[in-house]
Enzyme design. Structure first.
Site, PDB file in Angstrom:
ATOM      1  N   ASP A   1     -22.650  -3.154  23.994  1.00 57.56           N
ATOM      2  CA  ASP A   1     -21.963  -3.584  22.771  1.00 57.56           C
ATOM      3  C   ASP A   1     -22.589  -2.859  21.570  1.00 57.56           C
ATOM      4  OD1 ASP A   1     -20.280  -5.151  21.187  1.00 57.56           O
ATOM      5  OD2 ASP A   1     -21.716  -6.816  21.067  1.00 57.56           O
TER       6      ASP A   1
ATOM      7  N   HIS B   1     -18.809 -10.651  12.159  1.00 60.08           N
ATOM      8  CA  HIS B   1     -19.774 -11.116  13.166  1.00 60.08           C
ATOM      9  C   HIS B   1     -20.491 -12.364  12.645  1.00 60.08           C
ATOM     10  CE1 HIS B   1     -19.980  -6.737  14.611  1.00 60.08           C
ATOM     11  NE2 HIS B   1     -19.496  -7.435  15.609  1.00 60.08           N
TER      12      HIS B   1
ATOM     13  N   ASP C   1     -20.476   3.009  18.645  1.00 62.68           N
ATOM     14  CA  ASP C   1     -20.088   2.518  17.326  1.00 62.68           C
ATOM     15  C   ASP C   1     -20.544   3.508  16.254  1.00 62.68           C
ATOM     16  OD1 ASP C   1     -19.695   1.288  14.926  1.00 62.68           O
ATOM     17  OD2 ASP C   1     -20.739  -0.571  15.427  1.00 62.68           O
TER      18      ASP C   1
ATOM     19  N   GLU D   1     -15.159   2.562  17.580  1.00 63.51           N
ATOM     20  CA  GLU D   1     -14.873   1.667  16.446  1.00 63.51           C
ATOM     21  C   GLU D   1     -14.345   2.445  15.254  1.00 63.51           C
ATOM     22  OE1 GLU D   1     -17.465  -1.611  15.587  1.00 63.51           O
ATOM     23  OE2 GLU D   1     -17.163  -1.444  13.416  1.00 63.51           O
TER      24      GLU D   1
ATOM     25  N   ASN E   1     -19.992 -14.071  21.044  1.00 68.02           N
ATOM     26  CA  ASN E   1     -21.455 -14.114  21.086  1.00 68.02           C
ATOM     27  C   ASN E   1     -21.953 -15.396  20.408  1.00 68.02           C
ATOM     28  OD1 ASN E   1     -24.135 -13.485  21.337  1.00 68.02           O
ATOM     29  ND2 ASN E   1     -24.147 -11.837  19.844  1.00 68.02           N
ATOM     30  N   THR E   2     -21.642 -15.534  19.109  1.00 63.20           N
ATOM     31  CA  THR E   2     -22.189 -16.654  18.341  1.00 63.20           C
ATOM     32  C   THR E   2     -21.806 -18.009  18.941  1.00 63.20           C
ATOM     33  OG1 THR E   2     -21.976 -15.259  16.397  1.00 63.20           O
ATOM     34  CG2 THR E   2     -22.372 -17.586  15.999  1.00 63.20           C
TER      35      THR E   2
ATOM     36  N   SER F   1     -26.125  -6.200  23.533  1.00 63.83           N
ATOM     37  CA  SER F   1     -26.296  -5.416  22.318  1.00 63.83           C
ATOM     38  C   SER F   1     -27.524  -4.533  22.534  1.00 63.83           C
ATOM     39  CB  SER F   1     -26.510  -6.341  21.114  1.00 63.83           C
ATOM     40  OG  SER F   1     -27.738  -7.053  21.274  1.00 63.83           O
TER      41      SER F   1
HETATM   42 ZN    ZN Z   1     -19.129  -6.587  17.423  1.00 62.75          ZN
END
Ligand code: ZN
Length: 293
Positions: free
Chosen positions: A85, A178, A106, A136, A231-232, A50
């Protein structure tokens, strides 16, 4: 050096009805865990930063160099994509200049015409260098790096226009979020996913992959989703394993406080999470001619 852009591997996944895992990295341990998992499972991998994680680690050039050197030192032979990202317009340009193989621009929070124009610009810049691009439409709910999305469903007409810019794959809001999912989450909007998949020829990306029930993700993969962002789930696995190590007092036995020991259970947990998810999204080995970078 097996560094490649993501266009070909995501296209192969789209045609083969499976998905490629795109895993966020935060540091050297995460990078090693993700690469080790990919090598173990013999699958291509998208390793992504990110904007916040890149800043944390020292910038895009540092991240690109660190990941590239880790690929080399570990003797990784599977295709690896270094991807940005959720990049802003400026971040996407910086990552392109730094030598990332793939970038996400994005622009979902911009007026649509501006998102479209800037996506076009990034596609031209990136494709001139053989770099793949993700855009996006709609928005993904929840918060990432301070960007809070309302979770607006992707508009099919807008998705068509973004696809026409030549993007290689597209993130579309279909009720995904997210971070951790609230108990009252309604699930993915499969009707909208179907409309998007019917209207748009490019592979779709499912963000917020951590926490969506496995059967919903698998169904989405049969409907055009070919890149799954994780990710999480890795963060939670790292946290749990590290907590258990410390709560068991292992850091206070012998040299258990040595960071190489202290960080090992969490690092192993990330690799295990990678391998588990990679198994059920059907990610397959692929043979590519590596690009010279
Ligand atoms: Zn995302």
């Amino acid at each position: 050096m097996p560094l490649v852009n993501a266009a070909e591997i995501v296209k192969a996944a789209h045609e083969g009805h499976y998905a490629i895992g795109a895993f966020n990295t935060n540091n050297l341990e995460w990078t090693r865990a993700i690469l080790a998992g990919a090598q173990e499972k013999n699958v291509p991998v998208i390793i992504q930063t990110s904007m916040g994680a890149a800043t944390y680690m020292g910038g895009y050039e540092f991240c690109k160099t660190m990941i590239e050197a880790t690929v080399k030192s570990m003797g990784i032979t599977v295709p690896v994509v270094i991807h940005l990202d959720h990049g802003s317009y400026d971040a996407a340009k910086e990552a392109i200049a730094a030598g990332y193989n793939s970038v996400m621009f994005d622009g979902h929070d911009l007026p649509f015409e501006e998102n479209l124009a800037k996506t076009k610009e990034i596609v031209a810049l990136a494709h001139a260098k053989g770099i793949s691009v993700e855009a996006e439409v709609g928005s993904i709910g929840g918060e990432e790096d301070g960007i809070v999305g309302e979770g607006e469903l992707a508009d099919v007409e807008e998705a068509k226009q973004i696809a026409a810019t030549g993007v290689d794959f597209m993130a579309a809001g279909i009720g995904n979020i997210h971070g951790q999912y609230p108990d009252n989450w309604k699930g993915l909007h499969f009707d909208r996913l179907q409309e998007l998949n019917d209207a748009v020829p490019v592979p779709l990306v499912l963000h917020g992959g951590s926490g969506i029930p496995q059967e919903q993700v698998q169904k989405a993969i049969t409907m055009g989703v070919s890149k799954l962002n994780i990710n999480t789930e890795c963060q939670l696995a790292f946290d749990k394993a590290t907590r258990e190590y410390i709560e068991a007092g292992k850091d206070q036995v012998g040299k258990g406080f040595d960071p190489r020991k202290l960080l090992k259970p969490g690092t192993d947990a990330i690799q295990a999470t990678f391998e588990e998810i990679t198994g059920w999204i059907g990610n397959k080995p692929i043979k590519l001619v590596p690009e010279a970078l």
